[in-house]
Motif scaffolding. Sequence first.
Motif, mmCIF file in Angstrom:
data_model
loop_
_atom_site.group_PDB
_atom_site.id
_atom_site.type_symbol
_atom_site.label_atom_id
_atom_site.label_comp_id
_atom_site.label_asym_id
_atom_site.label_seq_id
_atom_site.Cartn_x
_atom_site.Cartn_y
_atom_site.Cartn_z
ATOM 1 N N ALA A 12 -8.930 -7.138 -15.953
ATOM 2 C CA ALA A 12 -7.728 -6.194 -16.066
ATOM 3 C C ALA A 12 -7.081 -5.596 -14.875
ATOM 4 N N LEU A 13 -8.186 -5.138 -14.073
ATOM 5 C CA LEU A 13 -7.487 -4.567 -12.651
ATOM 6 C C LEU A 13 -7.022 -5.858 -11.950
ATOM 7 N N ILE A 14 -7.305 -7.049 -11.815
ATOM 8 C CA ILE A 14 -6.568 -8.130 -11.401
ATOM 9 C C ILE A 14 -5.420 -8.466 -11.901
ATOM 10 N N GLU A 15 -5.381 -8.326 -13.263
ATOM 11 C CA GLU A 15 -4.092 -8.619 -13.954
ATOM 12 C C GLU A 15 -3.173 -7.485 -13.592
ATOM 13 N N HIS A 20 1.931 -5.817 -10.253
ATOM 14 C CA HIS A 20 2.860 -4.719 -9.750
ATOM 15 C C HIS A 20 2.369 -4.678 -8.449
ATOM 16 N N ALA A 21 1.491 -5.506 -7.706
ATOM 17 C CA ALA A 21 1.274 -5.360 -6.236
ATOM 18 C C ALA A 21 0.885 -4.037 -5.590
ATOM 19 N N MET A 22 0.567 -2.957 -6.455
ATOM 20 C CA MET A 22 0.153 -1.664 -6.290
ATOM 21 C C MET A 22 -1.401 -1.609 -6.414
ATOM 22 N N PRO A 23 -2.057 -0.841 -5.720
ATOM 23 C CA PRO A 23 -3.606 -0.442 -6.125
ATOM 24 C C PRO A 23 -3.711 0.219 -7.520
ATOM 25 N N VAL A 24 -4.642 -0.087 -8.443
ATOM 26 C CA VAL A 24 -4.668 0.168 -9.649
ATOM 27 C C VAL A 24 -5.892 1.364 -9.798
ATOM 28 N N GLY A 25 -5.524 2.117 -10.433
ATOM 29 C CA GLY A 25 -6.404 3.535 -11.100
ATOM 30 C C GLY A 25 -7.231 3.063 -12.209
ATOM 31 N N ALA A 62 -5.793 6.311 -3.255
ATOM 32 C CA ALA A 62 -5.350 5.125 -3.750
ATOM 33 C C ALA A 62 -6.328 4.706 -4.933
ATOM 34 N N GLY A 63 -5.675 3.638 -5.785
ATOM 35 C CA GLY A 63 -6.473 3.160 -6.652
ATOM 36 C C GLY A 63 -7.070 1.799 -5.968
ATOM 37 N N ARG A 64 -7.804 1.099 -6.737
ATOM 38 C CA ARG A 64 -8.512 -0.314 -6.050
ATOM 39 C C ARG A 64 -7.689 -1.366 -6.192
#
Length: 247
Positions: A12-15, A20-25, A62-64
Motif C-alpha cells: 500500500a505504501l509503495i502504490e 503521488h511521489a510524496m512520503p506516505v503517512g 514526514a511520512g515514509r
Amino acid sequence: MLSDRRQRILRALIEEYVSHAMPVGSKTIAEQYDLGVSSATVRNELSALEEAGYITQPHTSAGRVPTDAGYREFVDDLLAEDRLQSSVRADMAARMRASADALDNLMRQVSEELTRLTDCLSIVGCMGPDCGEAEVALARKERLGLSSLMRKPEFQESSSLLPLMEILEDDTVYFKAFDEASSATDGFAVRIGRENEDSSLVCVSVVAGVYGYGDARGVVAVIGPRRMDYGNVIGAVRAAQSILSTD
C-alpha cells in the motif's frame, strides 16, 4: 520473511508513493486502503518495516518512502504471483504489433508502445548475429521516452539527470541489461537503484528481458525512477518479450 499484514502495508505504501511521489503517512494508508486494521496498527507496522530497512523517513515529521530493499521485496512478490493476467498481456502485445511488419518497424512500434504504457524510457535493441561482447554499438536500437523520464519529479534537478543521460548514450548499459537478463532463469531481470553496478544508475530501476533465439537475440528494457509502477512495467516488458520472440 514478512508477515502477510506487513506485505500488504508495504504494498500500500509503495502504490501510494508511486502515485503521488510524496512520503506516505500511516493515516493515509489506513484511510485509503482496506487493510482491516487501525491507524495505530499501521503506525506500529511501519515502524517495524523501517527498523527492518524496507522503508525510511526522509524527515522527522514526514511520512515514509520505500528503500531499495522495500522495492525489491515488492517486486519479488509481484514476480512470484505473476499478477498480470495473460489476457492483459495479450492485449498489450496486439497493440504493439499493430501496423508493424519489418523488424525495424516492429522494434519501433514496441518501443513506442512501451513508452506509452509505462511513461518511462524504453529501449529495444537487436544484437544481430555478429555482435560479440566487445561490440560498442547494437546492431539496431530504438530508444524512446527520454522526455517522459525528464518530467519525473526525481529528475527535475539537472545534477541528477545529466549523469543518467550521459550513461544512457553509452551502449554499455544495454549490453549489461542483456547480460543480466540472459543469465536469469527466465531471461528477465529487475535491478533497483543501488542494485545497478554503475553509480549513475542508482536513482533508477531497470526492467529488462531478452527476446529471440540463438544468434538473433536482443534486449527490451524500460528505465524509470525507482518509484515506477513495477506491476505495469513488468507486464509491458514481458508482453514485448513475447511479441518480439515470435516475430
